[in-house]
Design a protein around this motif. Structure first.
Motif, short mmCIF file in Angstrom:
data_model
loop_
_atom_site.label_atom_id
_atom_site.label_comp_id
_atom_site.label_asym_id
_atom_site.label_seq_id
_atom_site.Cartn_x
_atom_site.Cartn_y
_atom_site.Cartn_z
N ALA A 41 1.03 -1.24 -0.08
CA ALA A 41 -0.04 -0.02 0.12
C ALA A 41 0.92 1.32 0.17
N GLN A 42 1.99 1.40 0.85
CA GLN A 42 2.71 2.37 0.79
C GLN A 42 3.51 2.57 -0.67
N VAL A 43 3.80 1.65 -1.09
CA VAL A 43 4.59 1.66 -2.67
C VAL A 43 3.67 2.36 -3.68
N ARG A 44 2.27 1.94 -3.62
CA ARG A 44 1.23 2.46 -4.25
C ARG A 44 1.12 3.93 -4.03
N GLU A 45 1.06 4.10 -2.82
CA GLU A 45 0.77 5.61 -2.51
C GLU A 45 2.07 6.39 -2.83
N LEU A 46 3.32 5.77 -2.79
CA LEU A 46 4.44 6.82 -3.33
C LEU A 46 4.33 6.94 -4.83
N LEU A 47 3.92 5.78 -5.46
CA LEU A 47 3.78 6.07 -6.98
C LEU A 47 2.72 7.08 -7.47
N GLY A 48 1.79 7.00 -6.65
CA GLY A 48 0.68 7.86 -6.85
C GLY A 48 -0.27 7.12 -8.04
N GLU A 49 -0.40 5.73 -7.48
CA GLU A 49 -1.20 4.91 -8.26
C GLU A 49 -1.75 3.63 -7.58
N PRO A 50 -2.81 4.10 -6.78
CA PRO A 50 -3.61 3.20 -5.88
C PRO A 50 -4.06 1.88 -6.41
N ALA A 51 -3.90 1.72 -7.81
CA ALA A 51 -4.60 0.60 -8.29
C ALA A 51 -3.40 -0.33 -9.02
N ALA A 52 -2.44 0.04 -8.82
CA ALA A 52 -1.04 -0.61 -9.16
C ALA A 52 -1.03 -1.99 -8.87
N ASP A 53 -0.92 -3.07 -9.78
CA ASP A 53 -1.05 -4.39 -9.58
C ASP A 53 0.35 -4.92 -9.08
N LEU A 54 0.65 -5.97 -8.62
CA LEU A 54 1.83 -6.43 -8.01
C LEU A 54 3.01 -6.46 -9.31
N ALA A 55 2.57 -6.74 -10.26
CA ALA A 55 3.77 -6.36 -11.45
C ALA A 55 4.33 -5.02 -11.45
N ARG A 56 3.49 -3.92 -11.31
CA ARG A 56 3.93 -2.71 -11.17
C ARG A 56 4.41 -2.35 -9.85
#
Length: 254
Positions: A60-75
């Protein structure tokens, strides 16, 4: 580089807080062994621990840092691989690395590596009544694993063939990016002093990084740079009180 003058003396110390990479342990042992170990297992760890609370929080923190809340595990994995390659000090990366490394230590696949002067100094300071703690960008989980299965380097720079030491009982606290904050921020050292319930002027921080020495000193701590020959930042410590070995530190407890 001019050789550090020694011994460096500090009296009335409540606690010593140590960095790991370049300070207690060779940078090559961390970057050359632990980083590749984690990189090879990141994707499998994420896929294999979908319900683990710490893993879920890190994702969840990775997605937040990316600004991509729907990022899949590959991303997420691609982002972590990129941060790892660039040695980005991102808290979720360090959390996941720590989990992977802890599993490797538990399986006997990994061993911590310490400069030969470290364990004797930690035991000496502990026996003198000085509390010991670790502050590293690596997660607290990884720190515990590293010191819980630690091999000393011999005079030739090779890990001792003897059974690794468990130095965990000597350490009273572990601080990382998640529970303390960035190592170059003054507020992080204020937070650690509060947790240790100690006056900043009674705390001694040992690290090889000038920016970390500056931040700790700004927070009122005592600081000593650890300028070990061959380490990346050794030449940058000329303007600081410094030693090339923990054996050159003469400390007394508060």
């Amino acid at each position: 580089m001019t050789a550090p003058a020694g011994p460096e003396r500090a009296d009335g110390v409540t606690a010593v807080v140590v960095d790991i990479e370049g300070t207690t342990s060779p940078t090559a042992a961390v970057v050359g062994t632990l980083y590749p170990y984690a990189r090879a297992r990141l994707a499998g760890w994420l896929a294999g621990h979908p319900d683990d609370p710490r893993t879920c929080r890190a994702v969840a923190q990775v997605r937040e840092l990316l600004g991509e809340p729907a990022a899949d595990l590959a991303r997420v994995t691609a982002a972590l691989d990129d941060w790892l390659a660039r040695d980005v000090k991102a808290a979720p990366l360090k959390t996941l690395q720590g989990q992977i490394w802890a599993a490797g230590f538990a399986a006997g696949e990994l061993t911590g590596v310490l400069f030969g002067d470290v364990a004797p100094a930690l035991r000496r300071w502990h026996a003198a009544g000085i509390r010991l703690a670790v502050y590293s960008s690596g997660s607290a989980v990884a720190q515990r694993a590293w010191f819980g299965r630690a091999a000393a380097l011999d005079s030739a720079g090779r890990p001792s063939p003897e059974r690794p030491d468990d130095l965990g009982p000597l350490l009273t606290a572990h601080f990382d990016l998640d529970n303390a904050g960035p190592k170059t921020a003054e507020r992080s050292y204020a937070r650690i002093a509060a947790v240790l319930n100690a006056q900043p002027g009674r705390l001694l921080f040992l690290t090889d990084r000038p920016a970390e020495l500056d931040a700790a000193r700004a927070a009122g701590w005592r600081v000593v740079g650890v300028a070990r020959p061959g380490e990346p930042y050794a030449a940058a410590l000329a303007g600081y009180p410094r030693v090339s070995s923990f054996a050159d530190l003469a400390l007394t407890a508060a």
